[in-house]
Design a protein around this motif. Structure first.
Motif, PDB file in Angstrom:
ATOM      1  N   CYS A 539      48.939  10.069   5.065  1.00  0.00           N
ATOM      2  CA  CYS A 539      48.911   9.283   3.543  1.00  0.00           C
ATOM      3  C   CYS A 539      49.906   9.962   2.695  1.00  0.00           C
ATOM      4  CB  CYS A 539      47.418   9.671   3.090  1.00  0.00           C
ATOM      5  SG  CYS A 539      47.434   8.553   1.290  1.00  0.00           S
ATOM      6  N   PRO A 540      51.075   9.552   3.032  1.00  0.00           N
ATOM      7  CA  PRO A 540      52.279  10.194   2.366  1.00  0.00           C
ATOM      8  C   PRO A 540      52.250   9.885   0.782  1.00  0.00           C
ATOM      9  CG  PRO A 540      53.282   8.390   3.629  1.00  0.00           C
ATOM     10  CD  PRO A 540      51.660   8.519   4.112  1.00  0.00           C
ATOM     11  N   ALA A 541      53.014  10.525   0.106  1.00  0.00           N
ATOM     12  CA  ALA A 541      52.922  10.486  -1.390  1.00  0.00           C
ATOM     13  C   ALA A 541      53.875   9.230  -1.518  1.00  0.00           C
ATOM     14  CB  ALA A 541      53.376  11.775  -1.943  1.00  0.00           C
ATOM     15  N   PRO A 542      53.812   8.407  -2.596  1.00  0.00           N
ATOM     16  CA  PRO A 542      54.550   7.432  -3.058  1.00  0.00           C
ATOM     17  C   PRO A 542      56.062   8.010  -3.433  1.00  0.00           C
ATOM     18  CG  PRO A 542      52.791   7.225  -4.335  1.00  0.00           C
ATOM     19  CD  PRO A 542      52.607   8.438  -3.776  1.00  0.00           C
ATOM     20  N   THR A 543      57.007   6.979  -3.191  1.00  0.00           N
ATOM     21  CA  THR A 543      58.510   7.727  -3.772  1.00  0.00           C
ATOM     22  C   THR A 543      59.002   6.559  -4.510  1.00  0.00           C
ATOM     23  OG1 THR A 543      59.379   6.520  -1.804  1.00  0.00           O
ATOM     24  CG2 THR A 543      58.830   8.857  -1.375  1.00  0.00           C
ATOM     25  N   GLY A 544      60.090   7.184  -5.387  1.00  0.00           N
ATOM     26  CA  GLY A 544      60.807   6.222  -5.920  1.00  0.00           C
ATOM     27  C   GLY A 544      60.388   6.099  -7.400  1.00  0.00           C
ATOM     28  N   GLY A 545      60.109   7.203  -8.312  1.00  0.00           N
ATOM     29  CA  GLY A 545      59.914   7.160  -9.672  1.00  0.00           C
ATOM     30  C   GLY A 545      58.390   7.054 -10.396  1.00  0.00           C
ATOM     31  N   ASP A 546      57.486   7.209  -9.058  1.00  0.00           N
ATOM     32  CA  ASP A 546      56.034   7.173  -9.356  1.00  0.00           C
ATOM     33  C   ASP A 546      55.622   8.388 -10.516  1.00  0.00           C
ATOM     34  OD1 ASP A 546      53.273   6.527  -9.444  1.00  0.00           O
ATOM     35  OD2 ASP A 546      52.844   7.822  -7.952  1.00  0.00           O
ATOM     36  N   ASP A 547      54.819   8.034 -11.295  1.00  0.00           N
ATOM     37  CA  ASP A 547      54.521   9.134 -12.465  1.00  0.00           C
ATOM     38  C   ASP A 547      53.537  10.226 -12.040  1.00  0.00           C
ATOM     39  OD1 ASP A 547      52.860   7.227 -14.696  1.00  0.00           O
ATOM     40  OD2 ASP A 547      52.386   7.503 -12.652  1.00  0.00           O
ATOM     41  N   ARG A 548      53.024  10.217 -10.707  1.00  0.00           N
ATOM     42  CA  ARG A 548      52.015  11.288 -10.340  1.00  0.00           C
ATOM     43  C   ARG A 548      52.671  12.897 -10.230  1.00  0.00           C
ATOM     44  NH1 ARG A 548      48.199   8.819  -7.338  1.00  0.00           N
ATOM     45  NH2 ARG A 548      47.884  10.510  -5.869  1.00  0.00           N
ATOM     46  N   ASP A 549      51.862  13.653 -10.005  1.00  0.00           N
ATOM     47  CA  ASP A 549      52.297  15.090 -10.428  1.00  0.00           C
ATOM     48  C   ASP A 549      53.459  15.430  -9.488  1.00  0.00           C
ATOM     49  OD1 ASP A 549      51.010  15.830  -8.038  1.00  0.00           O
ATOM     50  OD2 ASP A 549      49.110  15.986  -9.056  1.00  0.00           O
ATOM     51  N   ALA A 550      53.829  16.757  -9.711  1.00  0.00           N
ATOM     52  CA  ALA A 550      55.050  17.340  -8.892  1.00  0.00           C
ATOM     53  C   ALA A 550      54.535  17.200  -7.316  1.00  0.00           C
ATOM     54  CB  ALA A 550      55.349  18.557  -9.469  1.00  0.00           C
ATOM     55  N   ALA A 551      53.269  17.470  -6.955  1.00  0.00           N
ATOM     56  CA  ALA A 551      52.838  17.525  -5.693  1.00  0.00           C
ATOM     57  C   ALA A 551      53.310  16.434  -5.037  1.00  0.00           C
ATOM     58  CB  ALA A 551      51.357  17.746  -5.658  1.00  0.00           C
ATOM     59  N   ASP A 552      53.221  15.109  -5.663  1.00  0.00           N
ATOM     60  CA  ASP A 552      53.661  14.103  -4.606  1.00  0.00           C
ATOM     61  C   ASP A 552      55.237  13.900  -4.571  1.00  0.00           C
ATOM     62  OD1 ASP A 552      50.998  13.106  -4.642  1.00  0.00           O
ATOM     63  OD2 ASP A 552      51.159  12.093  -6.633  1.00  0.00           O
ATOM     64  N   ALA A 553      56.082  14.509  -5.423  1.00  0.00           N
ATOM     65  CA  ALA A 553      57.466  14.285  -5.597  1.00  0.00           C
ATOM     66  C   ALA A 553      57.893  15.132  -4.406  1.00  0.00           C
ATOM     67  CB  ALA A 553      57.847  14.838  -6.839  1.00  0.00           C
ATOM     68  N   ASP A 554      57.261  16.108  -3.619  1.00  0.00           N
ATOM     69  CA  ASP A 554      57.837  16.901  -2.652  1.00  0.00           C
ATOM     70  C   ASP A 554      58.276  15.924  -1.334  1.00  0.00           C
ATOM     71  OD1 ASP A 554      58.332  19.710  -1.949  1.00  0.00           O
ATOM     72  OD2 ASP A 554      57.294  19.226  -0.152  1.00  0.00           O
ATOM     73  N   THR A 555      57.673  14.858  -1.187  1.00  0.00           N
ATOM     74  CA  THR A 555      57.852  13.937  -0.004  1.00  0.00           C
ATOM     75  C   THR A 555      59.233  13.247  -0.373  1.00  0.00           C
ATOM     76  OG1 THR A 555      55.363  13.524   0.357  1.00  0.00           O
ATOM     77  CG2 THR A 555      57.045  12.269   1.566  1.00  0.00           C
ATOM     78  N   ASP A 556      60.382  13.844   0.217  1.00  0.00           N
ATOM     79  CA  ASP A 556      61.673  12.994  -0.013  1.00  0.00           C
ATOM     80  C   ASP A 556      61.955  12.069   0.976  1.00  0.00           C
ATOM     81  OD1 ASP A 556      62.563  14.273   2.432  1.00  0.00           O
ATOM     82  OD2 ASP A 556      63.386  15.922   1.615  1.00  0.00           O
ATOM     83  N   GLY A 557      62.941  11.344   0.677  1.00  0.00           N
ATOM     84  CA  GLY A 557      63.266  10.361   1.583  1.00  0.00           C
ATOM     85  C   GLY A 557      63.318  10.384   3.113  1.00  0.00           C
ATOM     86  N   ALA A 558      63.720  11.540   3.203  1.00  0.00           N
ATOM     87  CA  ALA A 558      63.951  11.853   4.954  1.00  0.00           C
ATOM     88  C   ALA A 558      62.703  12.056   5.425  1.00  0.00           C
ATOM     89  CB  ALA A 558      64.528  13.039   4.996  1.00  0.00           C
ATOM     90  N   ASP A 559      61.628  12.478   4.761  1.00  0.00           N
ATOM     91  CA  ASP A 559      60.321  12.514   5.284  1.00  0.00           C
ATOM     92  C   ASP A 559      59.639  11.238   5.307  1.00  0.00           C
ATOM     93  OD1 ASP A 559      59.317  15.620   3.827  1.00  0.00           O
ATOM     94  OD2 ASP A 559      60.352  15.163   5.636  1.00  0.00           O
ATOM     95  N   THR A 560      59.830  10.483   4.463  1.00  0.00           N
ATOM     96  CA  THR A 560      59.333   8.925   4.425  1.00  0.00           C
ATOM     97  C   THR A 560      59.808   8.081   5.624  1.00  0.00           C
ATOM     98  OG1 THR A 560      59.164   9.123   2.051  1.00  0.00           O
ATOM     99  CG2 THR A 560      59.075   6.919   3.152  1.00  0.00           C
ATOM    100  N   GLY A 561      61.266   8.359   5.884  1.00  0.00           N
ATOM    101  CA  GLY A 561      61.720   7.773   7.105  1.00  0.00           C
ATOM    102  C   GLY A 561      61.276   8.045   8.470  1.00  0.00           C
ATOM    103  N   ARG A 562      60.908   9.519   8.474  1.00  0.00           N
ATOM    104  CA  ARG A 562      60.355   9.963   9.635  1.00  0.00           C
ATOM    105  C   ARG A 562      59.066   9.220   9.791  1.00  0.00           C
ATOM    106  NH1 ARG A 562      56.948  14.132  11.244  1.00  0.00           N
ATOM    107  NH2 ARG A 562      57.348  15.035  13.041  1.00  0.00           N
ATOM    108  N   GLU A 563      58.330   9.217   8.841  1.00  0.00           N
ATOM    109  CA  GLU A 563      56.861   8.568   8.866  1.00  0.00           C
ATOM    110  C   GLU A 563      57.077   6.986   9.476  1.00  0.00           C
ATOM    111  OE1 GLU A 563      53.030   8.501   8.704  1.00  0.00           O
ATOM    112  OE2 GLU A 563      54.109   9.897   7.893  1.00  0.00           O
ATOM    113  N   ALA A 564      58.358   6.467   8.857  1.00  0.00           N
ATOM    114  CA  ALA A 564      58.309   4.939   9.385  1.00  0.00           C
ATOM    115  C   ALA A 564      58.951   4.944  10.820  1.00  0.00           C
ATOM    116  CB  ALA A 564      59.541   4.377   8.651  1.00  0.00           C
ATOM    117  N   ARG A 565      59.671   5.877  11.343  1.00  0.00           N
ATOM    118  CA  ARG A 565      60.224   5.938  12.720  1.00  0.00           C
ATOM    119  C   ARG A 565      58.925   6.492  13.482  1.00  0.00           C
ATOM    120  NH1 ARG A 565      64.096   8.941  10.379  1.00  0.00           N
ATOM    121  NH2 ARG A 565      63.376  11.047  11.366  1.00  0.00           N
ATOM    122  N   THR A 566      57.926   7.232  13.308  1.00  0.00           N
ATOM    123  CA  THR A 566      57.101   7.444  14.299  1.00  0.00           C
ATOM    124  C   THR A 566      56.034   6.430  14.189  1.00  0.00           C
ATOM    125  OG1 THR A 566      56.127   8.814  12.553  1.00  0.00           O
ATOM    126  CG2 THR A 566      57.414  10.022  13.949  1.00  0.00           C
ATOM    127  N   GLY A 567      55.988   5.530  13.251  1.00  0.00           N
ATOM    128  CA  GLY A 567      55.213   4.376  13.362  1.00  0.00           C
ATOM    129  C   GLY A 567      53.763   4.830  13.286  1.00  0.00           C
TER     130      GLY A 567
END
Length: 762
Positions: A539-567
């Motif tokens: 359950c990755p954190a949302p990306t792109g400006g969500d106002d959740r706390d700093a813990a969520d912001a640690d998932t960067d675009g590269a990590d999100t892309g990896r999530e997509a690639r591994t399916g």
């Protein structure tokens, strides 16, 4: 069942402290400062049902059953009460002196699969950051490490069940290998009952005719240690009878030709000679498994606790892949995790070779990510250490001091008399536990710690559902949490920050540390767990400006892309009507692969990721998205019967006790139902021995001798005896078991060893 403690004003919804079902229950304060356990119908896994252990769980919290003061070893050798400062000072002083004299790897840490995610995470961080030792592992190595290794090898990812339990009644056939949920997790039996009521079939593979096997449409009783040959024989028949799903194999797998060739060397008559399962039974099992559109294979400790456990599970996975029964709705391979947090316990760093988020300790990128969260140099993190049994075997020689948290290896480890001897040989032993276990009795310092009803924290069930246990009672005076222990020790060892005592604060750091990893918890928080009745990882954190706390912001675009690639997330349209574990309906599980959606690209706030109840529906978590066949072949067990030891021993659990029994053996009603060990044997073997029901029998292996009363039944093979492993003393089953290790998972061979059985004369 009631327990004393300072009461809170309202009923608290929480979860059972025992098995990996993590059944929902309510705790209600009642007059006199006690708490009552009651059914909690809103939790979907058990739907209000509780086994006897769950109903009696609060009894262990009573002062007469549990520790309420630190204990230290006095000059005359006795354990005597002491204050917390003295106890912590004594541990810290010995840690410093041992490290200074022998080096950091002389310090060992042994954790437990019952620890919350927060405690497991903090323990792994403490070992690597504060102590600087590589010597940390946990008793979950004895649970499902072979299934984890095989699942990772085949699918690229290990999660006990890649689908929720609710899918079981809706499939067409389940092969249940080496599992007895009627006794090990009774509330789950309803899923298999409903499977049959819905027209599906249940095949049980077990050398004993257990209460679960009695419910089966087909019971296969192989000789212990031959599950690998059985799976290969079934795959041979799948090929020979033209039942391979060729289109699926072509589109979604790799390595089929090699695995096929290996299976074809195991023709049915050969497998019958190895296993004792007849060719007609093999053919019927294949027919039942292949007839419906969907089917599952579920394994447990039977095939896994072997020195070839990884290959054995791999053979059952190959059967699923060849028939197109993985990564499809209502189909797949899964493992029924045993310990309460056996899944989460190995995901966040207390295992010898892993960092939080199920990252590999040998992966430079993983080390950099976690080191940044921890504020340390990646090069300062030690490498992988010894596996659980290897760590215990090194005590008193290479490892001079051991900190044990939530485990009782004197009873639970293989070759237990040897392990007890190694524990006694230590320069210093410290144990954190809720009760004075057999291991704690050997310690130089014992720290009384809180448990489930007295603390808040998360666990991860066998489904991969992250859950929130909630504090319902104030612990007795003199009892502190494991997080307090680590905080106090870290401070004494010069690390003033990084070990908070608030579990939610620890979880927020765990989210950051897991972000982008295979077990990504970054999109989960305590609020969601409360509101949604649990969330499935990843359950990755949302990306792109969500106002959740700093813990969520640690998932960067590269990590999100990896999530997509591994399916690893659920694809659009394949998971309708299931919700995300919190009853949110059909839309919750659609197109979550990127963890964001259109808003992420536009830099706008995005909705929280719904979690992932079902894995692999469009691709597997491998680099190319394909599942991997692995060619395997039958080989003998590490120890086969001979003239001196002509009988096979297998071990397991009974319904009224749990694991080493350290807690359940302190509950009178559970002891009344299961008062002690026994030796289960067939009437033919009993007749050869001249033994009657209840007669004392000695079971002898190359490692020792155990004595327990005879229990004679036709429900076991004549060449096999069974002993439950919950008790210490002369009936300790693990005195006998073989520590031979699987070369991949380092799992000991608990489930099969050669013994002789003798009558005992007074």
């Amino acid at each position: 069942m009631q327990s004393t403690g300072t009461r809170n004003p309202a009923t608290t919804p929480t979860h059972c402290p025992y098995c990996a079902l993590q059944c929902g229950m309510n705790l209600t304060p009642v007059e006199g400062g006690t708490v009552e356990v009651s059914e909690r119908a809103d939790f979907p896994v058990n739907r209000g049902a509780l086994c006897g252990k769950g109903r009696a769980a609060a009894a262990v919290l009573a002062p007469g059953a549990r520790l309420t003061s630190p204990l230290v070893r006095s000059g005359d050798g006795a354990l005597v009460p002491a204050g917390w400062e003295e106890a912590l000072d004594r541990i810290a002083g010995n840690l410093e002196r041992t490290r200074a004299r022998y080096g950091a790897d002389a310090l060992g840490v042994f954790g437990g699969g019952g620890l919350t995610n927060e405690k497991a995470y903090a323990l792994g961080k403490f070992a690597r950051v504060v102590l600087g030792t590589s010597q940390i592992d946990y008793n979950g190595r004895f649970c499902m490490s072979s299934a984890a290794a095989a699942g990772t090898r085949a699918f690229g990812l290990d999660r006990g069940l890649p689908f929720p339990l609710e899918d079981i009644p809706r499939t067409g056939c389940v092969i249940l290998v080496g599992s007895n949920p009627a006794e090990t997790m009774p509330p789950s039996l309803r899923y298999f009952t409903e499977l049959r009521e819905n027209g599906g079939t249940l095949i049980v593979v077990d050398p004993r005719r257990t209460k679960t096997a009695e419910q089966a449409d087909l019971h296969l009783a192989p000789r212990p240690g031959t599950d690998l040959a059985l799976a290969l024989g079934m795959l041979h028949l799948v090929v020979a009878e033209g039942r391979v799903d060729a289109a699926y194999v072509e589109e979604r797998t790799s390595g089929w030709e090699e695995a096929r060739a290996a299976a074809m060397a195991h023709w049915p008559e050969y497998v019958e000679r190895i296993t004792g399962v007849s060719v007609p039974e093999l053919r019927e099992a294949v027919r039942l498994f292949c007839a419906p559109e969907a089917a599952m294979v579920l394994t447990a400790r039977g095939p896994e606790q072997q020195a070839k456990g990884t290959d054995t599970v791999g053979a059952w996975i190959n059967l699923c892949l060849a028939t197109g029964r993985a990564g499809r709705p209502l189909s797949g391979y899964g493992c029924l995790t045993g310990q309460g947090n056996g899944q989460g316990g190995r995901e966040h760093g207390q295992k010898a070779d892993q960092l939080p988020g199920y990252r590999k300790l040998t992966d430079p990128a993983a080390r950099r990510h976690v080191a940044e969260v921890w504020g340390v140099d990646p090069d300062a993190l030690p490498g992988p250490g010894r596996s659980a049994y290897e760590l215990l075997d090194a005590l008193g020689t290479d490892v001079r001091l051991l900190l044990v948290m939530g485990s009782n290896p004197v009873v639970s480890a293989p070759r237990a008399a040897h392990v007890e001897e190694r524990l006694r040989s230590l320069d210093f032993l410290a144990v954190c536990d809720v009760v004075l276990s057999e291991t704690a009795e050997l310690a130089d310092v014992v720290l009384p710690v809180t448990q489930w009803a007295e603390e808040t924290g998360t666990t991860t069930s066998l489904e991969g559902r992250v859950l929130l246990r909630r504090r319902a009672l104030t612990p007795p005076d003199g009892v502190r949490s494991d997080l307090d222990v680590l905080h106090g020790l870290a401070g004494r060892l010069g690390v003033e920050k990084g070990f908070p005592t608030d579990p939610e604060e620890v979880f927020e750091e765990l989210r950051r540390a897991s972000a982008g990893g295979p077990a990504d918890y970054s999109g989960i928080d305590y609020r969601r767990l409360t509101e949604e009745n649990g969330v499935f990882w990843p359950c990755p954190a949302p990306t792109g400006g969500d106002d959740r706390d700093a813990a969520d912001a640690d998932t960067d675009g590269a990590d999100t892309g990896r999530e997509a690639r591994t399916g690893r997330d659920t694809p659009t349209g394949n998971d309708t009507g299931t919700g995300n574990g919190g009853g949110t309906g059909a839309g919750a599980d659609t197109d979550t692969r990127s963890g964001g959606g259109a808003g992420a690209e536009a830099g706008l706030p995005t909705a929280p990721h719904p979690g992932t109840p079902r894995l692999f529906l469009d691709r597997f978590a491998t680099d190319d998205g394909r599942a991997r066949f692995v060619p395997v072949a039958h080989r003998p067990s590490a120890e086969e019967p001979d003239d001196e030891y002509p009988v096979l021993l297998t071990t397991g659990r009974v319904v009224a006790q749990y694991q080493s029994g350290a807690q359940t053996r302190r509950v009178p009603e559970l002891n009344a139902a299961a008062p002690g060990p026994f030796v289960e044997l067939h009437p033919r073997l009993a007749a050869r021995l001249g033994a009657a029901e209840g007669d004392p029998l000695a079971v002898v292996s190359r490692r020792g001798r155990a004595v327990a009363p005879a229990r004679i039944t036709t429900g076991i093979r004549p060449d096999t005896v069974f002993m439950p492993f919950h008790w210490p003393g002369e009936g300790r089953a693990n005195t006998l078991t073989n520590p031979a290790l699987d070369p991949t998972s380092r799992m000991p061979e608990f489930k099969v060893c050669a013994v002789r059985v003798e009558t005992v004369t007074s």
